[in-house]
Design a protein around this motif. Structure first.
Motif, mmCIF file in Angstrom:
data_model
loop_
_atom_site.group_PDB
_atom_site.id
_atom_site.type_symbol
_atom_site.label_atom_id
_atom_site.label_comp_id
_atom_site.label_asym_id
_atom_site.label_seq_id
_atom_site.Cartn_x
_atom_site.Cartn_y
_atom_site.Cartn_z
ATOM 1 N N SER A 1 -12.912 -2.568 -7.600
ATOM 2 C CA SER A 1 -11.614 -2.105 -8.088
ATOM 3 C C SER A 1 -10.708 -1.943 -6.798
ATOM 4 C CB SER A 1 -11.756 -0.677 -8.794
ATOM 5 O OG SER A 1 -12.447 -0.606 -9.843
ATOM 6 N N PRO A 2 -10.235 -3.374 -6.751
ATOM 7 C CA PRO A 2 -9.330 -3.244 -5.213
ATOM 8 C C PRO A 2 -8.126 -2.641 -5.537
ATOM 9 C CG PRO A 2 -9.289 -5.409 -6.459
ATOM 10 C CD PRO A 2 -10.175 -4.461 -7.184
ATOM 11 N N TRP A 3 -8.040 -1.531 -5.922
ATOM 12 C CA TRP A 3 -6.630 -1.005 -6.012
ATOM 13 C C TRP A 3 -6.269 0.017 -4.946
ATOM 14 C CZ3 TRP A 3 -8.763 1.235 -11.058
ATOM 15 C CH2 TRP A 3 -8.933 0.430 -12.017
ATOM 16 N N PHE A 4 -4.748 0.302 -4.723
ATOM 17 C CA PHE A 4 -4.397 1.299 -3.759
ATOM 18 C C PHE A 4 -4.623 0.863 -2.600
ATOM 19 C CE2 PHE A 4 -5.359 3.548 -7.825
ATOM 20 C CZ PHE A 4 -4.066 3.359 -8.108
ATOM 21 N N LEU A 5 -4.468 -0.178 -2.033
ATOM 22 C CA LEU A 5 -4.377 -0.495 -0.562
ATOM 23 C C LEU A 5 -3.605 -0.044 0.250
ATOM 24 C CD1 LEU A 5 -4.040 -4.515 -0.993
ATOM 25 C CD2 LEU A 5 -6.487 -3.216 -0.917
ATOM 26 N N ILE A 6 -3.999 0.237 1.616
ATOM 27 C CA ILE A 6 -3.038 0.862 2.726
ATOM 28 C C ILE A 6 -3.575 0.196 3.978
ATOM 29 C CG2 ILE A 6 -4.608 2.791 3.368
ATOM 30 C CD1 ILE A 6 -1.548 4.376 2.918
ATOM 31 N N PHE A 7 -2.285 -0.017 4.660
ATOM 32 C CA PHE A 7 -2.827 -0.669 6.125
ATOM 33 C C PHE A 7 -2.560 0.376 7.093
ATOM 34 C CE2 PHE A 7 -1.404 -3.991 3.293
ATOM 35 C CZ PHE A 7 -2.496 -5.087 3.636
ATOM 36 N N ARG A 8 -3.003 0.359 8.273
ATOM 37 C CA ARG A 8 -3.038 1.253 9.352
ATOM 38 C C ARG A 8 -1.448 1.756 9.606
ATOM 39 N NH1 ARG A 8 -5.340 0.051 15.080
ATOM 40 N NH2 ARG A 8 -6.709 -1.231 13.669
ATOM 41 N N LYS A 9 -0.621 0.745 9.625
ATOM 42 C CA LYS A 9 0.540 0.983 9.733
ATOM 43 C C LYS A 9 1.782 1.296 8.513
ATOM 44 C CE LYS A 9 0.828 -1.375 14.208
ATOM 45 N NZ LYS A 9 1.683 -2.387 14.998
ATOM 46 N N SER A 10 0.942 1.439 7.547
ATOM 47 C CA SER A 10 1.905 2.041 6.442
ATOM 48 C C SER A 10 2.214 3.473 6.198
ATOM 49 C CB SER A 10 0.840 1.680 5.063
ATOM 50 O OG SER A 10 0.633 0.402 4.653
ATOM 51 N N ASP A 11 3.318 3.569 6.027
ATOM 52 C CA ASP A 11 3.774 5.231 5.999
ATOM 53 C C ASP A 11 3.050 5.636 4.706
ATOM 54 O OD1 ASP A 11 5.001 7.846 5.466
ATOM 55 O OD2 ASP A 11 6.965 6.978 5.971
ATOM 56 N N PRO A 12 2.215 6.631 4.664
ATOM 57 C CA PRO A 12 1.470 7.054 3.484
ATOM 58 C C PRO A 12 2.614 7.835 2.664
ATOM 59 C CG PRO A 12 0.939 8.509 5.466
ATOM 60 C CD PRO A 12 1.862 7.275 5.981
ATOM 61 N N ALA A 13 3.805 8.400 3.150
ATOM 62 C CA ALA A 13 4.593 9.182 2.089
ATOM 63 C C ALA A 13 5.339 7.869 1.241
ATOM 64 C CB ALA A 13 5.640 10.042 2.826
ATOM 65 N N THR A 14 5.671 6.940 2.003
ATOM 66 C CA THR A 14 6.597 5.932 1.320
ATOM 67 C C THR A 14 6.009 4.552 1.007
ATOM 68 O OG1 THR A 14 7.391 4.859 3.285
ATOM 69 C CG2 THR A 14 8.623 6.750 2.313
ATOM 70 N N LEU A 15 4.654 4.306 1.355
ATOM 71 C CA LEU A 15 3.943 2.906 1.605
ATOM 72 C C LEU A 15 4.627 1.960 2.302
ATOM 73 C CD1 LEU A 15 2.332 2.975 -2.000
ATOM 74 C CD2 LEU A 15 1.434 3.965 0.583
ATOM 75 N N ASN A 16 5.996 2.042 2.782
ATOM 76 C CA ASN A 16 6.788 1.223 3.767
ATOM 77 C C ASN A 16 5.898 0.977 4.850
ATOM 78 O OD1 ASN A 16 8.829 -0.441 4.678
ATOM 79 N ND2 ASN A 16 9.826 1.239 5.537
ATOM 80 N N TYR A 17 5.812 -0.416 5.289
ATOM 81 C CA TYR A 17 4.752 -0.707 6.372
ATOM 82 C C TYR A 17 5.840 -0.980 7.559
ATOM 83 C CZ TYR A 17 1.787 -3.571 9.268
ATOM 84 O OH TYR A 17 0.804 -4.000 10.380
ATOM 85 N N GLN A 18 5.139 -0.202 8.633
ATOM 86 C CA GLN A 18 5.986 -0.263 9.903
ATOM 87 C C GLN A 18 5.552 -1.383 10.781
ATOM 88 O OE1 GLN A 18 8.337 2.273 9.829
ATOM 89 N NE2 GLN A 18 7.730 2.821 7.977
ATOM 90 N N ASN A 19 6.594 -2.306 11.090
ATOM 91 C CA ASN A 19 6.202 -3.358 12.039
ATOM 92 C C ASN A 19 6.115 -2.830 13.568
ATOM 93 O OD1 ASN A 19 6.043 -5.216 10.084
ATOM 94 N ND2 ASN A 19 8.031 -5.651 10.234
#
Length: 147
Positions: A129-147
């Motif tokens: 069930s590959p849902w709700f991915l997040i990356f190390r540089k994702s803002d957990p509040a907005t899910l915006n990825y920070q480059n």
């Protein structure tokens, strides 16, 4: 639907299947860096396709579609999506197609082309069930990825 961040009161219907005919049972949504809303949409019937819709973030107008399946074919739908490294849209796939269920697709939001980022034949087998991915540089509040 939109609600006021200050009052929590209902403001209006931002988009619906009356204004965007391909919008069915939206689940996952995320804004891109230009303020456009990307939202998952399940197929309405066997002749339809599962897809991700790109909507204008101010008007709700349909800008583009990222089709995930073929009409009358096996299901390959998304429920949770996220932008990540390289500005790509990452789309976890579930459904009843053994060739695609459990993969995570990396999609170019400009060309609308996708490639398997995590294929179904990954070491250990497909993701369940590959849902709700997040990356190390994702803002957990907005899910915006920070480059």
């Amino acid at each position: 639907m939109r609600f006021s961040a200050q009052t929590n009161q209902f403001v209006d219907v931002f988009a619906s299947n009356n204004t965007v005919p391909d919008l069915h049972r939206p689940e996952g949504l995320v804004f891109d860096s230009a303020g456009n809303l990307w939202v998952t949409s399940f197929r309405a019937n066997a002749n339809d396709t599962d897809k991700v819709l790109k909507l204008d973030g101010k008007t709700g107008a349909l800008l583009d579609e990222l089709v995930l399946t073929n009409p009358n074919g096996a299901r390959a739908f998304a429920q949770a999506i996220i932008f990540g490294p390289g500005g790509y849209l990452y789309v976890p796939i579930t459904g009843n197609d053994s060739q695609t269920t459990g993969e995570v697709r990396r999609c170019n939001p400009s060309t609308m082309k996708c490639v398997p980022f995590v294929p179904t034949n990954a070491a250990g087998g497909p993701l369940q069930s590959p849902w709700f991915l997040i990356f190390r540089k994702s803002d957990p509040a907005t899910l915006n990825y920070q480059n």
